[in-house]
Design a protein around this motif. Structure first.
Motif, PDB file in Angstrom:
ATOM      1  N   LEU A  86      -1.610   4.370   8.674  1.00  0.00           N
ATOM      2  CA  LEU A  86      -0.662   3.253   8.607  1.00  0.00           C
ATOM      3  C   LEU A  86       0.693   3.728   8.112  1.00  0.00           C
ATOM      4  O   LEU A  86       1.743   3.284   8.609  1.00  0.00           O
ATOM      5  N   ALA A  87       0.701   4.640   7.133  1.00  0.00           N
ATOM      6  CA  ALA A  87       1.955   5.126   6.573  1.00  0.00           C
ATOM      7  C   ALA A  87       2.819   5.790   7.637  1.00  0.00           C
ATOM      8  O   ALA A  87       4.054   5.735   7.580  1.00  0.00           O
ATOM      9  N   ALA A  88       2.165   6.398   8.618  1.00  0.00           N
ATOM     10  CA  ALA A  88       2.912   7.052   9.698  1.00  0.00           C
ATOM     11  C   ALA A  88       3.632   6.038  10.572  1.00  0.00           C
ATOM     12  O   ALA A  88       4.541   6.406  11.330  1.00  0.00           O
ATOM     13  N   GLN A  89       3.244   4.743  10.471  1.00  0.00           N
ATOM     14  CA  GLN A  89       3.871   3.699  11.281  1.00  0.00           C
ATOM     15  C   GLN A  89       4.981   2.964  10.534  1.00  0.00           C
ATOM     16  O   GLN A  89       5.609   2.061  11.092  1.00  0.00           O
ATOM     17  N   CYS A  90       5.216   3.312   9.277  1.00  0.00           N
ATOM     18  CA  CYS A  90       6.263   2.643   8.510  1.00  0.00           C
ATOM     19  C   CYS A  90       7.636   2.915   9.110  1.00  0.00           C
ATOM     20  O   CYS A  90       7.877   3.978   9.713  1.00  0.00           O
ATOM     21  N   ARG A  91       8.558   1.990   8.889  1.00  0.00           N
ATOM     22  CA  ARG A  91       9.905   2.118   9.465  1.00  0.00           C
ATOM     23  C   ARG A  91      10.631   3.324   8.886  1.00  0.00           C
ATOM     24  O   ARG A  91      11.325   4.049   9.610  1.00  0.00           O
ATOM     25  N   PHE A  92      10.448   3.556   7.588  1.00  0.00           N
ATOM     26  CA  PHE A  92      11.150   4.664   6.929  1.00  0.00           C
ATOM     27  C   PHE A  92      10.168   5.777   6.566  1.00  0.00           C
ATOM     28  O   PHE A  92       9.068   5.527   6.062  1.00  0.00           O
ATOM     29  N   ASP A  93      10.591   7.020   6.827  1.00  0.00           N
ATOM     30  CA  ASP A  93       9.723   8.161   6.547  1.00  0.00           C
ATOM     31  C   ASP A  93       9.408   8.293   5.056  1.00  0.00           C
ATOM     32  O   ASP A  93       8.343   8.798   4.687  1.00  0.00           O
ATOM     33  N   ASP A  94      10.356   7.871   4.204  1.00  0.00           N
ATOM     34  CA  ASP A  94      10.145   8.002   2.756  1.00  0.00           C
ATOM     35  C   ASP A  94       9.657   6.695   2.128  1.00  0.00           C
ATOM     36  O   ASP A  94       9.837   6.453   0.938  1.00  0.00           O
ATOM     37  N   HIS A 151       5.660   2.250   0.151  1.00  0.00           N
ATOM     38  CA  HIS A 151       4.627   1.240   0.386  1.00  0.00           C
ATOM     39  C   HIS A 151       4.567   0.191  -0.728  1.00  0.00           C
ATOM     40  O   HIS A 151       3.481  -0.254  -1.129  1.00  0.00           O
ATOM     41  N   HIS A 152       5.725  -0.180  -1.220  1.00  0.00           N
ATOM     42  CA  HIS A 152       5.777  -1.209  -2.255  1.00  0.00           C
ATOM     43  C   HIS A 152       6.510  -2.448  -1.739  1.00  0.00           C
ATOM     44  O   HIS A 152       5.879  -3.454  -1.442  1.00  0.00           O
ATOM     45  N   SER A 153       7.820  -2.359  -1.602  1.00  0.00           N
ATOM     46  CA  SER A 153       8.578  -3.540  -1.157  1.00  0.00           C
ATOM     47  C   SER A 153       9.553  -3.200  -0.042  1.00  0.00           C
ATOM     48  O   SER A 153      10.426  -4.009   0.275  1.00  0.00           O
ATOM     49  N   GLU A 154       9.426  -2.016   0.554  1.00  0.00           N
ATOM     50  CA  GLU A 154      10.363  -1.613   1.602  1.00  0.00           C
ATOM     51  C   GLU A 154      10.133  -2.438   2.875  1.00  0.00           C
ATOM     52  O   GLU A 154       8.992  -2.783   3.210  1.00  0.00           O
ATOM     53  N   PRO A 155      11.209  -2.770   3.581  1.00  0.00           N
ATOM     54  CA  PRO A 155      11.048  -3.497   4.854  1.00  0.00           C
ATOM     55  C   PRO A 155      10.378  -2.594   5.897  1.00  0.00           C
ATOM     56  O   PRO A 155      10.565  -1.385   5.915  1.00  0.00           O
ATOM     57  N   GLY A 156       9.566  -3.219   6.739  1.00  0.00           N
ATOM     58  CA  GLY A 156       8.912  -2.460   7.802  1.00  0.00           C
ATOM     59  C   GLY A 156       7.778  -1.575   7.324  1.00  0.00           C
ATOM     60  O   GLY A 156       7.410  -0.623   8.006  1.00  0.00           O
ATOM     61  N   CYS A 157       7.192  -1.913   6.174  1.00  0.00           N
ATOM     62  CA  CYS A 157       6.087  -1.105   5.634  1.00  0.00           C
ATOM     63  C   CYS A 157       4.780  -1.539   6.292  1.00  0.00           C
ATOM     64  O   CYS A 157       4.305  -2.666   6.082  1.00  0.00           O
ATOM     65  N   ALA A 158       4.176  -0.660   7.091  1.00  0.00           N
ATOM     66  CA  ALA A 158       2.933  -0.976   7.789  1.00  0.00           C
ATOM     67  C   ALA A 158       1.764  -1.104   6.823  1.00  0.00           C
ATOM     68  O   ALA A 158       0.822  -1.862   7.079  1.00  0.00           O
ATOM     69  N   VAL A 159       1.816  -0.384   5.701  1.00  0.00           N
ATOM     70  CA  VAL A 159       0.733  -0.455   4.726  1.00  0.00           C
ATOM     71  C   VAL A 159       0.718  -1.823   4.056  1.00  0.00           C
ATOM     72  O   VAL A 159      -0.339  -2.464   3.935  1.00  0.00           O
ATOM     73  N   GLN A 160       1.892  -2.303   3.621  1.00  0.00           N
ATOM     74  CA  GLN A 160       1.951  -3.616   2.983  1.00  0.00           C
ATOM     75  C   GLN A 160       1.615  -4.728   3.975  1.00  0.00           C
ATOM     76  O   GLN A 160       1.014  -5.745   3.595  1.00  0.00           O
ATOM     77  N   GLU A 161       1.963  -4.531   5.223  1.00  0.00           N
ATOM     78  CA  GLU A 161       1.609  -5.521   6.238  1.00  0.00           C
ATOM     79  C   GLU A 161       0.082  -5.604   6.385  1.00  0.00           C
ATOM     80  O   GLU A 161      -0.478  -6.700   6.512  1.00  0.00           O
TER      81      GLU A 161
END
Length: 375
Positions: free
Chosen positions: A293-301, A304-314
């Motif tokens: 899931l982390a590989a699908q996040c919007r930002f490479d860094d 997984h807390h409150s960043e927009p586009g975080c696939a893990v939080q979704e």
């Protein structure tokens, strides 16, 4: 009268060994690769053996002439990453006593972070193929503890199997516990067994091969499981407290037990602490779903807390991933990397202190030569 190792050339050096060509060594893991690695030791008159147990500078070793009580000298004890451990293949010299002179390269090993100030990893066992992670169905299952064992096993290059023991007296339905745990730990192989009724043992045997070690806290029935798999009373067993399902340590050291028909089982004492050291690969396999899931996040860094586009939080929001699982993943990574960084920092500091000492000695030598008119 010839010595026990006088005919090494006749039992070593073959590239086509089978499990019976070296008497007791073939069935407990000796093969053509080890045979080739041992060539120089055989030429020096040494005998191969596999360590069964280690105790204060001595060890029991399975050899072609039986089980020997061998001394482990300081230069071998001080080898990096724990010197000699149960499961190691070693070179034995015969004299007034048997002495371990060398340790063969380990194919696999389970390491945990050391609590001492050397910052070395501590080897638990070596050259194992399968790790049984044992947990009892008579108490609450703790995913955090099981996940640590899984990380330890996968990082060591072994295949783990989670075995839920005491299914005959389980709190609830064993099948439900297996299904729930398997769902909570994607990729983990989970099954329930009873050492007393025999339920699940055949299924477990099908998963074992070569060398197998059993890990888990005290009181989960590791020694009872060993006895059931071996088919005889090889290990002492003890009762557990009814209040908290904890047991006393009936196994006080790691011990390798040959199995009829080939292979070995290694019983271990209950582990109170399972610190991880530079085990990112193993942790990544335990939490492969989170890393995917982390590989699908919007930002490479993304953290997984409150960043927009975080696939893990979704995934946490829609119930696909448990928030506690993400927390355990992050904690385990921090711990593993901190232990590795601590080791690197200490090694760098040790090297700096060594070079400073050398520099002081050199300066002292120069001053002495200058003060005495020496060139």
């Amino acid at each position: 009268m010839s010595s026990p190792h006088s005919d090494n050339s006749s039992i070593l050096g073959s590239s086509s060994l089978d499990s019976s060509s070296l008497g007791p060594l073939g069935p407990i893991g000796w093969d053509a690769i080890l045979d080739e690695q041992f060539t120089a030791h055989a030429a020096a008159g040494l005998m191969p053996g596999r360590v069964s147990r280690v105790d204060r500078g001595r060890c029991d070793v399975h050899t072609t002439v039986g089980v020997l009580h061998a001394t482990v000298p300081a230069n071998v004890l001080d080898l990096p990453e724990s010197g000699v451990v149960t499961g190691d293949w070693v070179a034995i010299e015969f004299g007034a006593t048997a002495t371990v002179r060398a340790v063969l390269p380990r194919r696999t090993a389970l390491y945990r972070a050391s609590a001492d100030r050397t910052s070395r990893r501590q080897a638990l066992v070596a050259n194992v193929d399968t790790v049984i992670v044992a947990a009892a169905l008579t108490g609450a299952l703790r995913p955090s503890k099981i996940e640590r064992y899984l990380a330890l096993a996968w990082d060591g290059g072994t295949t783990p199997v989670v075995v839920l023991t005491k299914s005959d007296i389980a709190d609830g339905h064993p099948e439900s516990a297996v299904a729930d745990l398997a769902a909570a730990m994607p990729g983990a192989d989970v099954l329930a067994v009873s050492a007393y009724t025999g339920d699940g043992l055949d299924e477990l045997r099908e998963r074992l091969g070569g060398s197998t070690v059993i890990l888990g806290p005290s009181g989960v029935g590791k020694s009872t499981l060993v006895n059931a798999l071996v088919g005889e009373q090889r290990m002492d067993t003890g009762a557990v407290r009814a209040g908290d399902d904890k047991g006393r340590h009936t196994t006080v050291t790691r011990e390798l037990i040959p199995i009829d028909g080939g292979g070995v089982l290694i019983d271990t004492p209950g582990l109170r602490g399972i610190g991880l050291h530079d085990a990112d690969d193993g942790i990544g396999q335990v939490y492969a779903d989170i890393e995917a899931l982390a590989a699908q996040c919007r930002f490479d860094d993304c953290e997984h807390h409150s960043e927009p586009g975080c696939a893990v939080q979704e995934a946490i929001a829609n119930g696909t991933v448990d928030a506690g699982r993400l927390g355990r993943y992050e904690k385990m990574l921090r711990e593993s990397r901190w232990a590795a960084a601590r080791g690197n920092a200490r090694e760098e500091r040790r090297q700096r202190e060594t070079w400073k000492a050398i520099t002081r000695q050199q300066r002292g030598a120069y001053r002495f030569r200058e003060n005495n008119g020496l060139r």
